[in-house]
Design an enzyme around this catalytic site. Structure first.
Site, PDB file in Angstrom:
ATOM      1  N   ASP A  37     -24.855 -39.675   1.056  1.00  0.00           N
ATOM      2  CA  ASP A  37     -26.263 -39.921   0.733  1.00  0.00           C
ATOM      3  C   ASP A  37     -26.901 -38.726   0.023  1.00  0.00           C
ATOM      4  O   ASP A  37     -26.385 -37.622   0.059  1.00  0.00           O
ATOM      5  CB  ASP A  37     -27.046 -40.173   2.028  1.00  0.00           C
ATOM      6  CG  ASP A  37     -26.830 -41.586   2.524  1.00  0.00           C
ATOM      7  OD1 ASP A  37     -26.263 -42.392   1.770  1.00  0.00           O
ATOM      8  OD2 ASP A  37     -27.222 -41.862   3.672  1.00  0.00           O
ATOM      9  N   LYS A  59     -29.081 -42.453  -2.039  1.00  0.00           N
ATOM     10  CA  LYS A  59     -30.252 -43.170  -1.554  1.00  0.00           C
ATOM     11  C   LYS A  59     -31.448 -42.246  -1.429  1.00  0.00           C
ATOM     12  O   LYS A  59     -31.444 -41.317  -0.671  1.00  0.00           O
ATOM     13  CB  LYS A  59     -29.939 -43.780  -0.189  1.00  0.00           C
ATOM     14  CG  LYS A  59     -29.787 -45.270  -0.284  1.00  0.00           C
ATOM     15  CD  LYS A  59     -29.369 -45.930   0.988  1.00  0.00           C
ATOM     16  CE  LYS A  59     -29.897 -45.311   2.259  1.00  0.00           C
ATOM     17  NZ  LYS A  59     -29.538 -46.126   3.424  1.00  0.00           N
ATOM     18  N   MET A 174     -40.089 -39.432   7.290  1.00  0.00           N
ATOM     19  CA  MET A 174     -40.405 -40.251   6.119  1.00  0.00           C
ATOM     20  C   MET A 174     -41.896 -40.481   5.921  1.00  0.00           C
ATOM     21  O   MET A 174     -42.298 -41.477   5.344  1.00  0.00           O
ATOM     22  CB  MET A 174     -39.695 -41.618   6.212  1.00  0.00           C
ATOM     23  CG  MET A 174     -38.188 -41.494   6.154  1.00  0.00           C
ATOM     24  SD  MET A 174     -37.338 -43.054   6.379  1.00  0.00           S
ATOM     25  CE  MET A 174     -37.411 -43.252   8.148  1.00  0.00           C
TER      26      MET A 174
HETATM   27  N1  SAH Z   1     -30.644 -39.871   9.919  1.00  0.00           N
HETATM   28  C1  SAH Z   1     -31.552 -38.852   9.460  1.00  0.00           C
HETATM   29  C2  SAH Z   1     -32.898 -39.409   9.065  1.00  0.00           C
HETATM   30  C3  SAH Z   1     -32.814 -40.344   7.910  1.00  0.00           C
HETATM   31  S1  SAH Z   1     -34.366 -40.871   7.348  1.00  0.00           S
HETATM   32  C4  SAH Z   1     -31.680 -37.787  10.552  1.00  0.00           C
HETATM   33  O1  SAH Z   1     -31.208 -37.988  11.662  1.00  0.00           O
HETATM   34  O2  SAH Z   1     -32.202 -36.711  10.243  1.00  0.00           O
HETATM   35  C5  SAH Z   1     -34.736 -39.676   6.113  1.00  0.00           C
HETATM   36  C6  SAH Z   1     -35.882 -38.804   6.573  1.00  0.00           C
HETATM   37  O3  SAH Z   1     -35.398 -37.795   7.424  1.00  0.00           O
HETATM   38  C7  SAH Z   1     -36.587 -38.053   5.477  1.00  0.00           C
HETATM   39  O4  SAH Z   1     -37.548 -38.841   4.834  1.00  0.00           O
HETATM   40  C8  SAH Z   1     -37.229 -36.928   6.243  1.00  0.00           C
HETATM   41  O5  SAH Z   1     -38.369 -37.355   6.933  1.00  0.00           O
HETATM   42  C9  SAH Z   1     -36.183 -36.641   7.275  1.00  0.00           C
HETATM   43  N2  SAH Z   1     -35.301 -35.552   6.862  1.00  0.00           N
HETATM   44  C10 SAH Z   1     -33.980 -35.590   6.668  1.00  0.00           C
HETATM   45  N3  SAH Z   1     -33.501 -34.383   6.329  1.00  0.00           N
HETATM   46  C11 SAH Z   1     -34.562 -33.557   6.318  1.00  0.00           C
HETATM   47  C12 SAH Z   1     -34.735 -32.173   6.073  1.00  0.00           C
HETATM   48  N4  SAH Z   1     -33.717 -31.388   5.747  1.00  0.00           N
HETATM   49  N5  SAH Z   1     -35.978 -31.667   6.176  1.00  0.00           N
HETATM   50  C13 SAH Z   1     -37.023 -32.419   6.521  1.00  0.00           C
HETATM   51  N6  SAH Z   1     -36.918 -33.724   6.755  1.00  0.00           N
HETATM   52  C14 SAH Z   1     -35.710 -34.290   6.671  1.00  0.00           C
END
Ligand code: SAH
Length: 508
Positions: A37, A59, A174
């Site tokens: 991703d 994505k 998000m």
């Molecule tokens: N499965 C992922 C979340 C997926 S949804 C997890 O467990 O982290 C994607 C969202 O995750 C983004 O829109 C943001 O809100 C958050 N996110 C993922 N990586 C991030 C990062 N390095 N810093 C801040 N937010 C992050």
């Protein structure tokens, strides 16, 4: 028996490559196909075998590079074809991001699968901003919600009144672009407008940025800071702990974007030092190491290895390339015989020591011409056979000096370098888009190779704030040859010395 395919849904962690699980690393190491991703740290792709197929599922909210249905099909098809598929997902596969749906599809298609948890950004992100989600002085629970409902899904609205009423810390994923309406909703449903809030984007990476405020002010603060996704929001009293616990953002090179120019194989140690100091490292490979064009010479030399008195290595790449060829010819390290070993500089010597080989000669000052002298200290070179293991195109100084001292020199290529054009980790694109604070050079060839890939003069004209850091005089000379000036030259000509010099340099 027909080999059976399998799909591993692997959590890649939140961004910091070090937060991948051991299980995840092990599976990447044997992947035939990796489907990753957009938010996955691309450096992790290096753990996959070089021949693995890498598919960017790219994505990013609303513009799905590969539609989810097609992606599910792809996983099923690859597994049916007998492949070991690693589906690498940001954070934890089961925290948003549709990991559950992908697993359901696999189950329905009768494909074997395993789900490897990952460190989720919802917990690691606040941590890297100095915020524990629970703390005995503040709260004993936390809630993780999505601030951006999936437009394809009906009937799963987040009930903000319930979120507001839940005790404890709230983490919103998000929701960056909707922070204004979300904070208003939380206030409308009874939360105090003065509740502390932090927003963290690119958490756990060198690009991490954090802003803080209250439910009343955070939207404006974020807008002023030009805050952009991917980011998350933490709401609750625990945000106050940030002042005390902000370990990551206090690192000495935090917030500085630093380009590391080396070959894929060699960048490791410098990048690691910089990363550990919190820098945002853009690792830009400029050359790729390949076997030499004609391999007869090196094959002959290997067969007569015991006829040599000295093996001379002039780069870590040379060491790696030589031993790769060596172990194709021999099974046993003892076949190297009693030959003495010389290395031109500390990185080359380290590489040899890493193989548990003693280095008999290294010059004090790290240039090829001093090497002959260091070797001669061990006894006359008169009539001794010296095998010089170098790149295909290398200058004549060293063999000439050795010959002048009476040695019989075989100067043999054990690798060649070709320009790197691939931008697997997206670092070239980021440099061109955003510039950097430093570009580091660790040899004259990194200067030349970098300039061949990305011309320095136009780059510096576009981003005048970029500064050039050189590891030593030879490297500086190469920079001057391009009509440019290094902004810094390390006093101690090692990667450590270079990092120290950058750390000590004024910010601007
Ligand atoms: N499965 C992922 C979340 C997926 S949804 C997890 O467990 O982290 C994607 C969202 O995750 C983004 O829109 C943001 O809100 C958050 N996110 C993922 N990586 C991030 C990062 N390095 N810093 C801040 N937010 C992050």
């Amino acid at each position: 028996m027909k080999s059976k395919g399998i799909v591993y849904l692997v959590g890649a962690g939140p961004g910091d490559a070090g937060l991948l699980t051991v299980r995840g690393a092990e599976l990447l190491g044997r992947a035939g196909v990796v489907v990753y991703d957009a938010l996955v740290n691309k450096e992790l792709l290096r753990l996959a075998p070089p021949e693995a197929e890498l598919i960017d599922a790219g994505k990013r909210s609303s513009d799905h590079a590969i539609p989810q249905a097609r992606l599910n099909e792809l996983l099923v098809d690859k597994a049916r074809a007998g492949q070991c598929v690693v589906r690498l997902k940001g954070g934890d596969p089961y925290v948003f991001g549709r990991g559950g749906e992908e697993a359901e599809e696999l189950a329905a298609a009768g494909i074997a699968f395993e789900v490897v948890p990952g460190v989720t950004s919802s917990i690691a992100g606040p941590n890297y901003a100095g915020i524990p989600l629970t703390h005995r002085d503040f709260c004993s629970s936390f809630t993780v919600v999505t601030g951006h409902e999936d437009p394809d899904k009906e009937g799963l609205e987040v009930d903000w009144s319930q979120v507001a009423q839940a005790s404890g810390t709230k983490v919103i994923l998000m929701g960056v672009t909707r922070v204004k309406s979300i904070s208003q909703a939380l206030i409308d449903h009874g939360m105090s407008a003065s509740t502390p809030v932090a927003m963290i984007c690119w958490a756990t990476t060198g690009r991490q940025q954090t802003v803080t405020g209250t439910l009343a002010t955070i939207a404006e603060v974020a807008e002023k800071a030009g805050f952009k996704p991917p980011g998350l929001t933490v709401v609750g009293e625990v945000v106050r702990l940030r002042d005390k616990l902000n370990w990551f953002e206090k690192r000495p090179l935090f917030g500085r974007r630093i380009v590391v120019t080396r070959t894929r194989a060699q960048a490791g140690p410098l990048s690691r030092l910089l990363l550990e100091r919190g820098a945002d490292v853009l690792e830009i490979p400029t050359i790729r190491i390949l076997p030499p064009t004609g391999q007869y010479e090196i094959a002959d030399a290997l067969l007569e290895l015991n006829a040599y008195d000295w093996l001379v290595f002039t780069s870590p790449n040379g060491v790696a390339a030589f031993f790769e060829l060596f172990f194709k010819a021999f099974e046993d390290l003892r076949d190297i015989g009693g030959v003495r070993i010389a290395a031109v500089g500390p990185a080359t010597a380290d590489k040899l020591r890493g193989l548990h080989l003693k280095v008999d000669a290294t010059p004090k000052k790290f240039v090829a011409s001093n090497l002959a002298a260091a070797m001669a200290e061990q006894g006359s070179l008169e009539n001794l056979k010296v095998l010089l293991l170098r790149a295909e195109v290398a200058n004549r100084d060293l063999p000439k000096q050795l010959e002048e001292m009476g040695a019989i020199v075989d100067d043999i290529a054990c690798y060649k370098t070709v320009p790197e054009t691939d931008d697997r980790n997206g670092a070239v694109a980021r440099l061109l888009e955003t510039g950097a604070d430093w570009i580091t050079f660790t040899s004259s060839s990194t200067v030349e190779n970098f300039n061949a890939r990305i011309e320095l003069k136009p780059l510096l004209a576009r981003y005048p704030d970029i500064k050039l850091a050189s590891i030593g005089p030879e490297t500086s000379k190469a920079i001057l040859t391009l009509g440019l000036k290094p902004d810094l030259e390390a006093k101690e000509h090692t990667t450590d010395g270079l990092v120290k010099a950058i750390e000590a340099a004024p910010l601007r």
